[in-house]
Design an enzyme around this catalytic site. Structure first.
Site, PDB file in Angstrom:
ATOM      1  N   CYS A  32       0.838  -1.204   0.000  1.00  0.00           N
ATOM      2  CA  CYS A  32       0.000   0.000   0.000  1.00  0.00           C
ATOM      3  C   CYS A  32       0.872   1.252   0.000  1.00  0.00           C
ATOM      4  O   CYS A  32       1.480   1.593   1.021  1.00  0.00           O
ATOM      5  CB  CYS A  32      -0.906  -0.029   1.228  1.00  0.00           C
ATOM      6  SG  CYS A  32      -1.922   1.437   1.436  1.00  0.00           S
ATOM      7  N   CYS A  86      -0.427   4.054   2.291  1.00  0.00           N
ATOM      8  CA  CYS A  86      -0.159   3.805   3.715  1.00  0.00           C
ATOM      9  C   CYS A  86       1.304   4.061   4.062  1.00  0.00           C
ATOM     10  O   CYS A  86       1.626   4.636   5.093  1.00  0.00           O
ATOM     11  CB  CYS A  86      -0.475   2.350   4.082  1.00  0.00           C
ATOM     12  SG  CYS A  86      -2.051   1.760   3.495  1.00  0.00           S
ATOM     13  N   ASP A  87       2.216   3.584   3.221  1.00  0.00           N
ATOM     14  CA  ASP A  87       3.618   3.483   3.630  1.00  0.00           C
ATOM     15  C   ASP A  87       4.605   4.343   2.847  1.00  0.00           C
ATOM     16  O   ASP A  87       5.777   4.420   3.227  1.00  0.00           O
ATOM     17  CB  ASP A  87       4.063   2.011   3.533  1.00  0.00           C
ATOM     18  CG  ASP A  87       3.277   1.133   4.502  1.00  0.00           C
ATOM     19  OD1 ASP A  87       2.890   1.640   5.570  1.00  0.00           O
ATOM     20  OD2 ASP A  87       3.031  -0.044   4.184  1.00  0.00           O
TER      21      ASP A  87
HETATM   22  C1  FAD Z   1       0.523  -4.380   5.684  1.00  0.00           C
HETATM   23  C2  FAD Z   1      -0.633  -3.420   5.530  1.00  0.00           C
HETATM   24  C3  FAD Z   1      -0.494  -2.124   5.984  1.00  0.00           C
HETATM   25  C4  FAD Z   1      -1.562  -1.231   5.878  1.00  0.00           C
HETATM   26  N1  FAD Z   1      -1.391   0.033   6.365  1.00  0.00           N
HETATM   27  C5  FAD Z   1      -2.428   0.891   6.333  1.00  0.00           C
HETATM   28  C6  FAD Z   1      -2.310   2.199   6.875  1.00  0.00           C
HETATM   29  O1  FAD Z   1      -1.260   2.597   7.383  1.00  0.00           O
HETATM   30  N2  FAD Z   1      -3.397   3.009   6.820  1.00  0.00           N
HETATM   31  C7  FAD Z   1      -4.592   2.609   6.252  1.00  0.00           C
HETATM   32  O2  FAD Z   1      -5.549   3.376   6.269  1.00  0.00           O
HETATM   33  N3  FAD Z   1      -4.734   1.386   5.704  1.00  0.00           N
HETATM   34  C8  FAD Z   1      -3.685   0.508   5.742  1.00  0.00           C
HETATM   35  N4  FAD Z   1      -3.816  -0.731   5.184  1.00  0.00           N
HETATM   36  C9  FAD Z   1      -5.074  -1.086   4.521  1.00  0.00           C
HETATM   37  C10 FAD Z   1      -6.150  -1.443   5.568  1.00  0.00           C
HETATM   38  O3  FAD Z   1      -5.620  -2.355   6.494  1.00  0.00           O
HETATM   39  C11 FAD Z   1      -7.368  -2.051   4.877  1.00  0.00           C
HETATM   40  O4  FAD Z   1      -7.862  -1.129   3.932  1.00  0.00           O
HETATM   41  C12 FAD Z   1      -8.475  -2.370   5.874  1.00  0.00           C
HETATM   42  O5  FAD Z   1      -8.003  -3.241   6.871  1.00  0.00           O
HETATM   43  C13 FAD Z   1      -9.677  -3.018   5.187  1.00  0.00           C
HETATM   44  O6  FAD Z   1     -10.609  -3.280   6.191  1.00  0.00           O
HETATM   45  P1  FAD Z   1     -11.805  -4.330   6.034  1.00  0.00           P
HETATM   46  O7  FAD Z   1     -12.513  -4.302   7.338  1.00  0.00           O
HETATM   47  O8  FAD Z   1     -12.576  -4.060   4.816  1.00  0.00           O
HETATM   48  O9  FAD Z   1     -11.137  -5.761   5.776  1.00  0.00           O
HETATM   49  P2  FAD Z   1      -9.897  -6.536   6.409  1.00  0.00           P
HETATM   50  O10 FAD Z   1      -9.018  -5.663   7.181  1.00  0.00           O
HETATM   51  O11 FAD Z   1      -9.331  -7.304   5.263  1.00  0.00           O
HETATM   52  O12 FAD Z   1     -10.583  -7.544   7.439  1.00  0.00           O
HETATM   53  C14 FAD Z   1     -11.247  -8.696   7.020  1.00  0.00           C
HETATM   54  C15 FAD Z   1     -11.717  -9.455   8.252  1.00  0.00           C
HETATM   55  O13 FAD Z   1     -12.533 -10.555   7.823  1.00  0.00           O
HETATM   56  C16 FAD Z   1     -12.187 -11.703   8.555  1.00  0.00           C
HETATM   57  N5  FAD Z   1     -12.625 -12.881   7.794  1.00  0.00           N
HETATM   58  C17 FAD Z   1     -12.185 -13.338   6.591  1.00  0.00           C
HETATM   59  N6  FAD Z   1     -12.859 -14.456   6.247  1.00  0.00           N
HETATM   60  C18 FAD Z   1     -13.752 -14.685   7.257  1.00  0.00           C
HETATM   61  C19 FAD Z   1     -14.736 -15.695   7.500  1.00  0.00           C
HETATM   62  N7  FAD Z   1     -14.975 -16.691   6.641  1.00  0.00           N
HETATM   63  N8  FAD Z   1     -15.459 -15.645   8.658  1.00  0.00           N
HETATM   64  C20 FAD Z   1     -15.263 -14.636   9.551  1.00  0.00           C
HETATM   65  N9  FAD Z   1     -14.359 -13.650   9.358  1.00  0.00           N
HETATM   66  C21 FAD Z   1     -13.611 -13.688   8.231  1.00  0.00           C
HETATM   67  C22 FAD Z   1     -10.692 -11.572   8.774  1.00  0.00           C
HETATM   68  O14 FAD Z   1     -10.248 -12.392   9.863  1.00  0.00           O
HETATM   69  C23 FAD Z   1     -10.593 -10.070   9.095  1.00  0.00           C
HETATM   70  O15 FAD Z   1     -10.869  -9.865  10.459  1.00  0.00           O
HETATM   71  C24 FAD Z   1      -2.767  -1.648   5.274  1.00  0.00           C
HETATM   72  C25 FAD Z   1      -2.903  -2.949   4.778  1.00  0.00           C
HETATM   73  C26 FAD Z   1      -1.854  -3.830   4.911  1.00  0.00           C
HETATM   74  C27 FAD Z   1      -2.004  -5.253   4.378  1.00  0.00           C
END
Ligand code: FAD
Length: 321
Positions: free
Chosen positions: A135, A138-139
């Site tokens: 990302c 982010c970084d």
């Molecule tokens: C290394 C890294 C660094 C990042 N740094 C930043 C940053 O500095 N700032 C920023 O704004 N964004 C950052 N991001 C992006 C940010 O993390 C994502 O945009 C955000 O987490 C997306 O949120 P979400 O809730 O949609 O999904 P996700 O964070 O992908 O969460 C998905 C959830 O679903 C759960 N899940 C999956 N399958 C199932 C199932 N079958 N049953 C139950 N639960 C399930 C998982 O366990 C998880 O808890 C970063 C991403 C990464 C990978």
């Protein structure tokens, strides 16, 4: 069978925010955390762009705060993954988990996110947050004045590569083919940027770190000659695609051609009473704050949807409320 008003699938920023809103609206709320409590953001060390933390925070701290805030209003976290859903009969919906439990919920919020595709090479996972990133928004800021490698040849790789030129001294785009897949307009912009260089017909075989535990080089292999060379770099940004976790729903909900969930303006999926938020539908913004905002919107829609059907809902067991 356990009954809830709201089942949230996923515990990333979208899921935990949704749970905060529904629980605070006095609706019994269960959150299935899946394998990663907190989702993708829990895997990163420094988060500097989530509002409310003027000095920045860490992924784990942000997640802990979001979890505590949702639990404060009664959201119940279940540390299991949902393995099966039945949306075919309408509300109440049935969900099964890998813990062997069966739940019924009047409304379901799907927030199971997407995963950046990895290269799958030695060193990659070890150095995530220490030079390896998926990302640029982010970084990128952490790579001011640094030499950056970008892996990929599509629109994302070039778009993010161009963005990284704001920070880095140089950006080397490493692509396994001899031609880029990105749009011509992006290619023109990238090729005319003096900070960007291209390394074609090349794959990353390994990410190497220094004695302080941060990235210092990549091992590059020319796919035509097989020759391997070490190239010094301060960061490796990987943009080789994303996989939404939508397989569970492929026969029950409308998905687009890339597997992202289709939703309307109220965050509702193709089934009434089932809402989706965060990266499971959003292939564009991919930020913790946008996922959290989405979770809020989906929860408000679910609260309204339940409110309009209050007279039709079966009472819950007193202890579950
Ligand atoms: C290394 C890294 C660094 C990042 N740094 C930043 C940053 O500095 N700032 C920023 O704004 N964004 C950052 N991001 C992006 C940010 O993390 C994502 O945009 C955000 O987490 C997306 O949120 P979400 O809730 O949609 O999904 P996700 O964070 O992908 O969460 C998905 C959830 O679903 C759960 N899940 C999956 N399958 C199932 C199932 N079958 N049953 C139950 N639960 C399930 C998982 O366990 C998880 O808890 C970063 C991403 C990464 C990978």
């Amino acid at each position: 069978m356990k009954r809830e008003r709201v089942a949230v699938i996923g515990s990333g920023p979208a899921g935990l925010t949704a749970a905060l809103y529904t629980a605070r609206a006095q609706l019994s709320t269960v959150v299935f955390t899946g394998k990663t409590l907190g989702g993708q953001i829990s895997t990163t060390h420094e988060v500097e762009n989530f509002p409310g933390f003027p000095n920045g925070t860490t992924g784990p701290e942000l997640v802990e705060n979001m979890k505590a805030q949702a639990e404060r209003f009664g959201a119940r976290l279940v540390y299991e993954s949902v393995t099966e859903v039945d949306f075919s009969q309408g509300t109440p919906f049935t969900l099964k988990t890998d813990g062997g439990e069966v739940y019924q919920a009047d409304t379901v919020l799907i927030t199971i996110g997407a995963n950046p595709r990895e290269l799958g090479v030695p060193g990659e996972r070890q150095y995530v947050g220490r030079g390896v990133s998926y990302c640029a928004t982010c970084d990128g800021f952490f790579f001011r004045g640094k030499d950056i490698s970008v892996v990929g040849g599509g629109d994302s790789a070039l778009q993010e590569g161009l963005f990284l030129t704001k920070f880095g001294r140089s950006v080397n785009i490493i692509h396994r083919r001899d031609e880029l897949r990105a749009s011509v307009a992006l290619q023109t912009r990238a090729k005319s940027n003096p900070k960007i260089h291209f390394t074609y017909n090349t794959v990353v075989d390994q990410v190497k770190g220094d004695e302080t535990g941060v990235v210092k080089a990549v091992m590059l292999r020319d796919v035509k000659t097989g020759q391997v060379t070490e190239k010094a770099t301060d960061g490796v940004f990987v943009f080789v695609g994303y996989d939404p976790n939508s397989w569970l729903f492929k026969d029950q909900l409308a998905l687009d051609e890339s597997g992202y969930m289709k939703i309307d303006h109220h965050m509702q999926t193709s089934v009434e009473g089932v809402f989706a938020a965060g990266e499971i539908h959003d292939s564009v913004f991919r930020q913790a704050i946008t996922a959290a905002g989405d979770g809020c919107k989906a929860a408000l829609s679910a609260i309204k949807w339940l409110g309009e059907r209050e007279h039709l809902l079966q009472p819950l067991d007193a202890e579950a409320v």
